[in-house]
Design an enzyme around this catalytic site. Sequence first.
Site, PDB file in Angstrom:
ATOM      1  N   ASP A  32       0.855  -1.190   0.000  1.00 45.69           N
ATOM      2  CA  ASP A  32       0.000   0.000   0.000  1.00 45.69           C
ATOM      3  C   ASP A  32       0.900   1.253   0.000  1.00 45.69           C
ATOM      4  OD1 ASP A  32      -3.200   0.531   1.175  1.00 45.69           O
ATOM      5  OD2 ASP A  32      -1.766   2.188   1.156  1.00 45.69           O
ATOM      6  N   ASN A  88     -13.008  -2.837   3.121  1.00 47.40           N
ATOM      7  CA  ASN A  88     -14.016  -1.779   3.138  1.00 47.40           C
ATOM      8  C   ASN A  88     -14.928  -1.871   1.913  1.00 47.40           C
ATOM      9  OD1 ASN A  88     -12.767  -0.678   5.454  1.00 47.40           O
ATOM     10  ND2 ASN A  88     -11.306   0.447   4.186  1.00 47.40           N
ATOM     11  N   GLN A  95     -14.339   2.941   1.904  1.00 51.02           N
ATOM     12  CA  GLN A  95     -13.735   2.512   0.635  1.00 51.02           C
ATOM     13  C   GLN A  95     -13.431   3.734  -0.219  1.00 51.02           C
ATOM     14  OE1 GLN A  95     -16.093  -0.232  -1.741  1.00 51.02           O
ATOM     15  NE2 GLN A  95     -14.341  -0.762  -3.034  1.00 51.02           N
ATOM     16  N   HIS A 101     -10.517  -5.011  -2.768  1.00 48.73           N
ATOM     17  CA  HIS A 101      -9.178  -5.298  -2.238  1.00 48.73           C
ATOM     18  C   HIS A 101      -9.294  -5.657  -0.769  1.00 48.73           C
ATOM     19  CE1 HIS A 101      -9.993  -0.986  -2.032  1.00 48.73           C
ATOM     20  NE2 HIS A 101      -9.317  -0.966  -0.892  1.00 48.73           N
ATOM     21  N   HIS A 103      -7.140  -5.538   2.709  1.00 48.36           N
ATOM     22  CA  HIS A 103      -5.949  -4.987   3.366  1.00 48.36           C
ATOM     23  C   HIS A 103      -5.310  -6.060   4.249  1.00 48.36           C
ATOM     24  CE1 HIS A 103      -6.787  -0.599   2.646  1.00 48.36           C
ATOM     25  NE2 HIS A 103      -8.004  -1.059   2.517  1.00 48.36           N
TER      26      HIS A 103
HETATM   27  P1  5GP Z   1      -9.761   1.630   0.772  1.00 39.21           P
HETATM   28  O1  5GP Z   1      -9.847   2.915   1.544  1.00 39.21           O
HETATM   29  O2  5GP Z   1     -10.470   1.739  -0.566  1.00 39.21           O
HETATM   30  O3  5GP Z   1     -10.151   0.422   1.547  1.00 39.21           O
HETATM   31  O4  5GP Z   1      -8.225   1.428   0.488  1.00 39.21           O
HETATM   32  C1  5GP Z   1      -7.541   1.970  -0.588  1.00 39.21           C
HETATM   33  C2  5GP Z   1      -6.066   1.810  -0.286  1.00 39.21           C
HETATM   34  O5  5GP Z   1      -5.357   1.900  -1.485  1.00 39.21           O
HETATM   35  C3  5GP Z   1      -5.507   2.887   0.650  1.00 39.21           C
HETATM   36  O6  5GP Z   1      -4.899   2.240   1.770  1.00 39.21           O
HETATM   37  C4  5GP Z   1      -4.499   3.637  -0.208  1.00 39.21           C
HETATM   38  O7  5GP Z   1      -3.351   4.007   0.512  1.00 39.21           O
HETATM   39  C5  5GP Z   1      -4.173   2.610  -1.284  1.00 39.21           C
HETATM   40  N1  5GP Z   1      -3.841   3.169  -2.584  1.00 39.21           N
HETATM   41  C6  5GP Z   1      -4.557   4.113  -3.265  1.00 39.21           C
HETATM   42  N2  5GP Z   1      -3.983   4.336  -4.475  1.00 39.21           N
HETATM   43  C7  5GP Z   1      -2.917   3.510  -4.543  1.00 39.21           C
HETATM   44  C8  5GP Z   1      -1.926   3.279  -5.562  1.00 39.21           C
HETATM   45  O8  5GP Z   1      -1.918   3.875  -6.637  1.00 39.21           O
HETATM   46  N3  5GP Z   1      -0.982   2.337  -5.289  1.00 39.21           N
HETATM   47  C9  5GP Z   1      -0.954   1.642  -4.112  1.00 39.21           C
HETATM   48  N4  5GP Z   1       0.028   0.740  -3.957  1.00 39.21           N
HETATM   49  N5  5GP Z   1      -1.852   1.843  -3.134  1.00 39.21           N
HETATM   50  C10 5GP Z   1      -2.815   2.756  -3.355  1.00 39.21           C
END
Ligand code: 5GP
Length: 138
Positions: A32, A88, A95, A101, A103
């Site tokens: 991440d 999420n 999300q 995805h 985590h």
């Molecule tokens: P969510 O909030 O949707 O559950 O998690 C999205 C996650 O994706 C966040 O922890 C954020 O840091 C990560 N993230 C967002 N854009 C990118 C990216 O371009 N590359 C990587 N490796 N992680 C990303």
Amino acid sequence: MKKDDCIFCKIANGEIPSTTLYEDEEFRVILDLGPASRGHALILPKEHYANLYEIEDDTAAKVMVLAKKMAKAMTKGLKADGFNLVQNNGETAGQTVFHFHLHLIPRYADEKKIIEWTPGTISKEEMEKIASQVKEQL
Ligand code: 5GP
Ligand code: ZN
């Protein structure tokens, strides 16, 4: 199916580079970019599913098997003391990227809590009501 404007479709399928911990035909596991802890990673299916509501059953099952494999390797390799899985669904739930995805968050004894909530209270009647509201949808 891949979705044209989806960044995680592009990362999962190697069109955008990422630090990859694991890859097979169906999944890529990446670090991440905004980690909650050292080693925070994401399991991405290569197919596009917006969230848990959409994901195929067999893909969902494989995600959990892969999470177990990754958690064991990451805990050992990174000398973690514990592990959180977080997933999420929907903006309200936090999300921000609308490609499913999971985590993978290694935890270390000397860190502050990452996931916490204040326990509420509930009556027996409310529990019964919740149970029937859910059961009628199964
Ligand atoms: P969510 O909030 O949707 O559950 O998690 C999205 C996650 O994706 C966040 O922890 C954020 O840091 C990560 N993230 C967002 N854009 C990118 C990216 O371009 N590359 C990587 N490796 N992680 C990303
Ligand atoms: Zn996607």
